[in-house]
Design an enzyme around this catalytic site. Structure first.
Site, PDB file in Angstrom:
ATOM      1  N   GLY A   1       0.912  -1.243  -0.042  1.00 52.45           N
ATOM      2  CA  GLY A   1       0.006   0.008  -0.140  1.00 52.45           C
ATOM      3  C   GLY A   1       0.835   1.222   0.033  1.00 52.45           C
ATOM      4  N   PHE A   2       1.711   1.331   0.898  1.00 50.83           N
ATOM      5  CA  PHE A   2       2.602   2.495   1.246  1.00 50.83           C
ATOM      6  C   PHE A   2       2.143   3.893   1.108  1.00 50.83           C
ATOM      7  CE2 PHE A   2       4.346  -1.068  -1.718  1.00 50.83           C
ATOM      8  CZ  PHE A   2       5.128  -1.615  -0.559  1.00 50.83           C
TER       9      PHE A   2
ATOM     10  N   ARG B   1       8.839  -1.497  22.419  1.00 49.10           N
ATOM     11  CA  ARG B   1       8.652  -2.968  22.461  1.00 49.10           C
ATOM     12  C   ARG B   1       8.480  -3.509  21.197  1.00 49.10           C
ATOM     13  NH1 ARG B   1       7.520  -6.225  26.456  1.00 49.10           N
ATOM     14  NH2 ARG B   1       7.573  -4.927  28.157  1.00 49.10           N
ATOM     15  N   ILE B   2       9.292  -4.456  20.872  1.00 55.23           N
ATOM     16  CA  ILE B   2       8.888  -5.275  19.584  1.00 55.23           C
ATOM     17  C   ILE B   2       8.005  -6.276  20.078  1.00 55.23           C
ATOM     18  CG2 ILE B   2      10.256  -6.235  17.923  1.00 55.23           C
ATOM     19  CD1 ILE B   2      10.649  -3.386  17.962  1.00 55.23           C
TER      20      ILE B   2
ATOM     21  N   ASN C   1       6.923  -8.666  17.566  1.00 52.57           N
ATOM     22  CA  ASN C   1       7.647  -9.902  16.858  1.00 52.57           C
ATOM     23  C   ASN C   1       8.697  -9.283  15.856  1.00 52.57           C
ATOM     24  OD1 ASN C   1       8.118 -11.594  14.763  1.00 52.57           O
ATOM     25  ND2 ASN C   1       5.978 -12.423  14.789  1.00 52.57           N
ATOM     26  N   PRO C   2       9.817  -9.878  16.519  1.00 49.96           N
ATOM     27  CA  PRO C   2      11.234  -9.383  15.892  1.00 49.96           C
ATOM     28  C   PRO C   2      11.580  -9.857  14.518  1.00 49.96           C
ATOM     29  CG  PRO C   2      11.677 -10.944  17.883  1.00 49.96           C
ATOM     30  CD  PRO C   2      10.235 -10.415  17.845  1.00 49.96           C
TER      31      PRO C   2
ATOM     32  N   GLN D   1      10.171  -5.441   8.419  1.00 50.11           N
ATOM     33  CA  GLN D   1       9.530  -3.919   8.085  1.00 50.11           C
ATOM     34  C   GLN D   1      10.831  -3.052   8.125  1.00 50.11           C
ATOM     35  OE1 GLN D   1       6.059  -2.316   8.650  1.00 50.11           O
ATOM     36  NE2 GLN D   1       6.529  -3.983   6.987  1.00 50.11           N
TER      37      GLN D   1
ATOM     38  N   GLY E   1       6.217   2.681  16.095  1.00 47.42           N
ATOM     39  CA  GLY E   1       6.216   1.889  14.676  1.00 47.42           C
ATOM     40  C   GLY E   1       7.574   1.683  14.122  1.00 47.42           C
TER      41      GLY E   1
ATOM     42  N   GLU F   1       8.299   2.708   8.782  1.00 49.22           N
ATOM     43  CA  GLU F   1       8.684   3.976   7.883  1.00 49.22           C
ATOM     44  C   GLU F   1      10.080   4.360   8.177  1.00 49.22           C
ATOM     45  OE1 GLU F   1       5.137   6.495   6.458  1.00 49.22           O
ATOM     46  OE2 GLU F   1       4.564   5.545   8.645  1.00 49.22           O
TER      47      GLU F   1
END
Lengths: 164, 750
Positions: free
Chosen positions: B248-249, B639-640, B642-643, B649, B713, B716
């Site tokens: 999508g971006f 906090r991550i 799912n590494p 990403q 996040g 990006e």
């Protein structure tokens, strides 16, 4: 004008009547046979999302007219897993996170299968990168894809070794 | 002193899912071709639609050979402004903050190349495609205004989505006057097009006044209402399915003309209609990143500390609407300076309207700022990393507020160590490899805001001990199907396999927008709160039931894990969810939650993800060919969850940075206004052979203010920093400072 061709798709022999000679293999698969795993990203042979195997070789399905493929054996992403059991390349893509959105993935996987069948790239990451460069990815999953292909190739070679 | 804050473990207790590198839950579907993207749908009696687009950029359509198109076998209808019924809302008006004006055959005017001028419907895709060719449009053509110097300059009232165009803090004149060194430099960035691998597509089907649409969408419930408004029906009459987006971006968050036309056609003809844009039409009506020209003045003292930072950016927009790439805002929050001044200008050109594209503003602005900072470091004679440390912002430079958490120093240190930055020669052209190629090392800082939007979620505990969790989240590849399920499972004290996650359709609670790198934080908080609410209700039942082993514990005296409520102080007292529900005669129990940010926290603290990117390039001294050979990023983003997915990403962002630096540029012909490289052969994005060995280090960061989960996040931020790092590495390899992106071979030879 209609044309008849016989194709073997994922092992199933199909007699196909083409009502239009302009139909590409890609549009035959997607719009007429409803095998929609193969994706259309550009329709110009520039992105590789529609990669399938025809007689064991990887091609861009968007650049092949269906009418020219009478008698061909076509393998698509739907034909790779047998009895719900994933092919080595497929499970390697999951393990190495070799995709994000998943849209280029069927083409990447079919291209990887083709590359491994060609047997030319060896275990050299640079040659695998080169050999996979016809398949674009916009999410940026390249690192996982190449890891997956190298890993799958190693595992396939190991299985062949055992069989031999 | 570490500038991270210990995470208060009492605030949120995480279970077995969050933090685990689970593989994607949708992985099986995606590797077998079974994941259903919009254009994979084929309802009975389907018609195919193809948009005819303009080949001029300004003027009007005088005639179309509709009869020729209709005479082609299989063509069912041709829709033009002459027979297109009006929409319930005027597409030339702005509707809402995210509403863009669009072209849906409301008149014969042409205002950019690739604009829809007709829609052909046929029984087959081949016939519809041929029908568009037979239309043979005749135009009344006006000269196209293309490029900064041929467009109409003006002062925009807002930049980005509702942002202020100008910003001042401190005394710029005094800062400039106090300077021992001044760098005054200009950078240009080109127009870029999102080009998700999945072109925009839609299948629309009406049943009376209700509409079902399959279309990739980044803001499912919001868009449902927008689609409904254009067709004069209530939002609940629209059922929008978007289980998977093929990327999508930013380009799939907004409504555009083609989708509206497809829905229009389906209603006119009372048949389902499918429309998938050909690749070249991705260069017209569905948004892009506007080009920028940026001027920066960096004033420093003798040791390289900024005394003033000035950043002016001019961006292109369309003749009829506005999205101004807020590039200069990249200078607001990263480097400490007693004076910061930013300005935005705009130029109207005859292209489609730009829109948000992965890191809108941050990417373009960072591409200039990180290079300008290196120019300053080179002028003063200090190492680029040392330059950044000397200008480290302990508080937010724009507001003076403390950061909610900022582990940028750790990013610099760990990234530099991993890369092997120490010992980098200061001067350029000092390193070569065995093949005689010039080797250069460069770096850049990465920064991205950590916004929160609004979302809702529902969690239902079921009698069999499993749960259903629901929110209309959008997975465009970031991994919402997996990461959000992990959050939900933990909130319910259940194994992820016991949680059914429904998402991706507009009949579910509003999952908010997949954008701004805030989706996991926002939808995740809503899911967390919904799960917590369900557990609290369950605890209320158990502790008040004399038949429960938890009777009398008080609802703060129990905790949820492994599908049971446990007495906090007595492990021998516990009860399964299903047993509690069964005894109280309930088949299920529902909790609800919302995601959002405490306004007080939002006002009190500056909230950003940070990072540092290090790049190695090799440049052929004779041919100028550039190869990026190593990229190491270190990122602190709270906090991550799912590494494995977070790393993907970050890689994705870094690869977009590489693409920005070396590949992407849409070129519009100045005479016709047409994009001359509107395909994936001419519009370059990197291929596998362009991608180097990569590493993305996830730096621990506990942020107790950003949201209940401590999540920022990662979608990006990877672009920022990377563009500058590569450009700086090219300077270090060659001694050539290129100030226009993408950097090309011809910039480096001769």
């Amino acid at each position: 004008m209609s044309l008849s061709v016989t194709l073997t798709i994922n092992g199933d022999r199909k007699d196909v009547v083409l009502e239009d000679p302009r139909v590409t293999l890609l549009d035959l698969l997607r719009e007429r046979l409803h095998l929609t795993g193969t994706k259309k990203g550009c329709d110009r042979g520039q992105c590789g999302a529609c990669t399938v195997l025809v007689d064991g070789r990887r091609i861009n399905a968007c650049l092949a007219l269906a009418a020219s493929l009478d008698g061909a054996e076509v393998m698509t992403i739907e034909g790779l897993a047998v009895g719900g059991r994933l092919a080595t390349v497929q499970s390697a893509f999951i393990e190495h996170d070799g995709f994000q959105c998943g849209f280029c993935t069927p083409g990447q996987i079919m291209s990887a299968v083709g590359l491994i069948l060609e047997g030319d790239a060896g275990d050299d990451p640079d040659r695998v990168r080169e050999g996979m460069s016809g398949n674009l990815c916009r999410c940026g999953a390249h690192a996982g894809i190449i890891e997956a292909v190298l890993d799958a190739q190693k595992r396939v070679a190991g299985e062949e070794g055992k069989a031999a | 002193m570490p500038d991270t804050i210990p995470f208060p473990s009492a605030q949120v207790r995480f279970g077995s899912s969050s933090g685990q590198p689970l593989t994607r839950r949708d992985g099986f579907l995606k590797v077998t071709g079974a994941a259903t993207f919009a254009a994979d749908n084929h309802p009975e009696n389907l018609l195919h639609a193809v948009v005819a687009v303009s080949t001029i950029a300004r003027g009007r359509v005088v005639s179309l050979d509709v009869e020729a198109a209709k005479a082609h076998p299989g063509v069912v209808e041709v829709i033009t402004p002459a027979n297109c019924p009006p929409l319930a809302l005027d597409p030339d008006e702005k509707h809402g903050l995210f509403g863009f004006r669009f072209d849906a055959l409301q008149n014969d005017r042409v205002r950019y190349a690739k604009q829809p001028i007709a829609l052909v419907l046929a029984e087959t895709l081949e016939a519809a495609t041929e029908g568009t060719r037979l239309l043979a449009p005749v135009y009344e053509t006006e000269p196209a205004r293309i490029g900064f110097d041929n467009g109409e300059p003006y002062a925009p009232a807002t930049v980005g989505v509702g942002g202020a165009p100008d910003f001042d803090r401190g005394d710029l004149a005094a800062g400039l006057a106090a300077a021992a060194h001044l760098v005054d430099t200009e950078y240009e960035t080109p127009a870029q097009y999102h080009n998700a691998m999945e072109p925009h597509a839609i299948v629309a089907e009406w049943d009376g006044d209700t509409l079902t649409i399959d279309t990739p969408n980044q803001a499912i419930v919001l868009s449902r209402a927008a689609y409904a408004a254009f067709f004069g029906i209530p939002p609940e009459n629209v059922y929008l399915r978007s289980p998977f987006l093929g990327g999508g971006f930013g380009s799939k968050a907004i409504l555009a003309g083609p989708q509206i036309l497809c829905i229009r056609a389906a209603r006119m003809l009372q048949r389902p209609v499918k429309l998938a844009l050909p690749r070249d039409q991705m260069f017209g009506p569905v948004g892009h990143r506007g080009a920028t020209r940026q001027r920066l003045r960096l004033a420093t003292d003798a040791e390289g500390r900024l005394t003033a930072l000035e950043h002016h950016a001019v961006a292109t927009t369309s003749s009829f609407d506005e999205f101004i790439e807020p590039a200069a805002n990249a200078s607001h929050n990263l480097y400490a300076s007693p004076a910061i001044s930013t300005r935005h200008g705009a130029v109207r050109v005859d292209t489609g309207t730009p829109g948000p594209m992965r890191a809108p503003g941050e990417a373009s602005g960072s591409a200039a700022l990180e290079c300008a900072l290196d120019e300053a470091a080179a002028a003063i004679g200090i190492d680029p990393l040392e330059m950044r440390l000397r200008n480290y912002a302990e508080t937010d430079p724009a507001t003076g507020r403390p950061f909610s958490a900022k582990a940028l120093r750790e990013c610099y240190a760990q990234g530099a160590e991993r890369f092997g930055w120490a010992g980098r020669p200061l001067a350029p052209r000092q390193m070569t490899d065995d093949a005689g190629r010039l080797v250069g090392w460069g770096m850049g800082s990465a920064l991205f805001p950590a916004p929160m939007f609004q979302a809702e979620a529902r969690a239902t505990l079921r009698a069999d001990g499993t749960a259903l969790v629901e929110t209309a989240a959008a997975d465009m590849g970031q991994g919402a199907w997996t990461a959000l399920a992990q959050i939900a499972a933990d909130s319910l004290g259940l194994d992820i396999e016991q949680v059914e996650f429904r998402s991706g359709t507009s009949d579910l609670p509003d999952g908010g927008v997949a954008g701004g790198s805030g989706h996991t934080a926002t939808a995740g908080s809503a899911l967390h709160n919904a799960g917590t609410d369900a557990i609290a209700k369950l605890a209320e039942i158990a502790v008040n039931d004399p038949a429960s082993p938890l009777f009398g514990a008080g609802n703060a005296g129990v905790e949820a894990r492994e599908g049971r409520l446990w007495h906090r102080e007595d492990e021998t007292r516990s009860e399964g969810y299903g047993d509690i529900l069964a005894r109280s005669g309930m088949e299920s129990l529902e909790g609800s939650g919302t995601g959002g940010r405490d306004p007080a926290d939002a006002e009190a603290r500056a909230m950003f993800s940070h990072g540092a990117v290090f790049a190695e390039v090799k440049v052929d001294p004779d041919l100028g060919q550039v190869l990026v050979t190593r990229l190491v990023g270190a990122f602190a983003a709270g906090r991550i969850i799912n590494p494995k997915l977070a790393r993907s990403q970050l890689y994705g962002g870094m690869i977009w940075g590489l693409s920005f630096a070396l590949h992407e540029e849409a070129i519009h012909d100045r005479r016709t206004g047409r994009p001359v490289n509107a395909d994936l052969a001419g519009y370059h994005i990197p291929v596998h052979a362009d991608i180097p060995a990569m590493e993305a280090l996830l730096i621990d960061e506990d942020d107790r203010y950003v949201n209940v989960l401590g999540i920022k996040g990662v979608g990006e931020i990877g672009i920022t920093g990377t563009v500058g790092a590569i450009a700086n590495a090219i300077w270090h390899a060659t001694g050539v400072r290129v100030r226009r992106y993408p950097i090309r071979i011809e910039d480096l030879i001769g």
